[in-house]
Write a protein that holds these residues in place. Structure first.
Motif, PDB file in Angstrom:
ATOM      1  N   LYS A  89       0.821  -1.220   0.000  1.00 52.12           N
ATOM      2  CA  LYS A  89       0.000   0.000   0.000  1.00 52.12           C
ATOM      3  C   LYS A  89       0.853   1.268   0.000  1.00 52.12           C
ATOM      4  O   LYS A  89       0.364   2.343  -0.311  1.00 52.12           O
ATOM      5  CB  LYS A  89      -0.945   0.005   1.204  1.00 52.12           C
ATOM      6  CG  LYS A  89      -1.996  -1.084   1.148  1.00 52.12           C
ATOM      7  CD  LYS A  89      -2.863  -1.075   2.386  1.00 52.12           C
ATOM      8  CE  LYS A  89      -2.120  -1.799   3.474  1.00 52.12           C
ATOM      9  NZ  LYS A  89      -2.853  -2.149   4.650  1.00 52.12           N
ATOM     10  N   THR A  91       2.760   2.808  -1.967  1.00 53.35           N
ATOM     11  CA  THR A  91       3.178   2.993  -3.361  1.00 53.35           C
ATOM     12  C   THR A  91       4.231   4.083  -3.497  1.00 53.35           C
ATOM     13  O   THR A  91       5.240   3.908  -4.190  1.00 53.35           O
ATOM     14  CB  THR A  91       1.954   3.330  -4.238  1.00 53.35           C
ATOM     15  OG1 THR A  91       0.988   2.287  -4.062  1.00 53.35           O
ATOM     16  CG2 THR A  91       2.328   3.444  -5.696  1.00 53.35           C
ATOM     17  N   ARG A  94       7.643   2.851  -2.286  1.00 54.27           N
ATOM     18  CA  ARG A  94       8.246   1.875  -3.201  1.00 54.27           C
ATOM     19  C   ARG A  94       8.805   2.574  -4.444  1.00 54.27           C
ATOM     20  O   ARG A  94       9.907   2.266  -4.885  1.00 54.27           O
ATOM     21  CB  ARG A  94       7.230   0.798  -3.599  1.00 54.27           C
ATOM     22  CG  ARG A  94       6.885  -0.144  -2.452  1.00 54.27           C
ATOM     23  CD  ARG A  94       5.970  -1.294  -2.838  1.00 54.27           C
ATOM     24  NE  ARG A  94       4.663  -0.838  -3.268  1.00 54.27           N
ATOM     25  CZ  ARG A  94       4.165  -0.954  -4.502  1.00 54.27           C
ATOM     26  NH1 ARG A  94       4.873  -1.543  -5.445  1.00 54.27           N
ATOM     27  NH2 ARG A  94       2.968  -0.505  -4.800  1.00 54.27           N
ATOM     28  N   GLU A  95       8.055   3.514  -4.968  1.00 51.30           N
ATOM     29  CA  GLU A  95       8.520   4.261  -6.145  1.00 51.30           C
ATOM     30  C   GLU A  95       9.747   5.114  -5.810  1.00 51.30           C
ATOM     31  O   GLU A  95      10.687   5.204  -6.605  1.00 51.30           O
ATOM     32  CB  GLU A  95       7.389   5.125  -6.702  1.00 51.30           C
ATOM     33  CG  GLU A  95       6.286   4.313  -7.341  1.00 51.30           C
ATOM     34  CD  GLU A  95       5.059   5.133  -7.716  1.00 51.30           C
ATOM     35  OE1 GLU A  95       4.998   6.349  -7.386  1.00 51.30           O
ATOM     36  OE2 GLU A  95       4.146   4.554  -8.331  1.00 51.30           O
TER      37      GLU A  95
END
Length: 187
Positions: A89, A91, A94-95
């Motif tokens: 979740k 995001t 992670r990016e």
């Protein structure tokens, strides 16, 4: 100085929170849809399990490039070692990790130092792939510990020293801790 990785939303396979304090950490960028990832993940799992069986303080953090939470969770639960993952979740995080570490392809295994910076001298994927025996795993990991730790700040603990803090600027104490660690590693 705390590692910027310490604030990542890390989860274990059971969904509980994970911790990387005091561990040698590698980020594993991967996805279930990637054939080279599916080929490399079992080797990384064996590498990790060998280290854990030997009592080593190591942590792998899975950074998923999967398209859906279900794909990421299934891949993590069914094929990965018992390591951590950045919560799917998260995001944005992670990016940001992918951009920060300039990940241009997967699978990618990046060893990070205690400040959360990539250890440039280590090619994690090649290192793991080349380990065919438990002895090779331990030898590779000894190099990782040496590369990821800063003996000047940890009084030799990253190299297996006593862990007794040395006074800042006490070159003789730092040198002694480093020599003791190197002697211990040479046994």
């Amino acid at each position: 100085m705390a590692s910027p990785l310490a604030s990542l939303p890390l989860v274990k396979k059971d969904g509980s929170k994970g911790d990387i304090t005091g561990k040698v950490v590698a980020l594993y960028f991967s996805a279930h849809w990637c054939p080279p990832c599916r080929g490399f993940t079992p080797a990384l799992k064996q590498f990790y399990e060998t280290l854990k069986e030997k009592g080593e303080n190591v942590e792998i953090i899975f950074v998923s490039a999967d398209k859906t939470p279900e794909e990421a969770q299934d891949y993590f639960a069914d094929h990965h070692g018992d390591w951590l993952a950045v919560d799917f979740k998260a995001t944005k995080e992670r990016e940001q990790l992918s951009r920060h570490f300039e990940v241009s392809g997967i699978p990618s295994l990046i060893l990070v130092d205690s400040h959360g910076k990539a250890v440039e001298a280590v090619d994690g994927r090649s290192d793991v792939a080349s380990c065919k025996t438990p002895e090779a795993v331990m030898q590779t990991f000894a190099g990782w510990k040496k590369s990821a730790g800063d003996w000047r700040e940890t009084a030799g603990t990253a190299l297996g020293g006593s862990g007794a803090p040395a006074a800042a600027g006490d070159a003789a104490a730092l040198r002694a801790a480093r020599l003791a660690a190197l002697e211990k590693a040479g046994r």
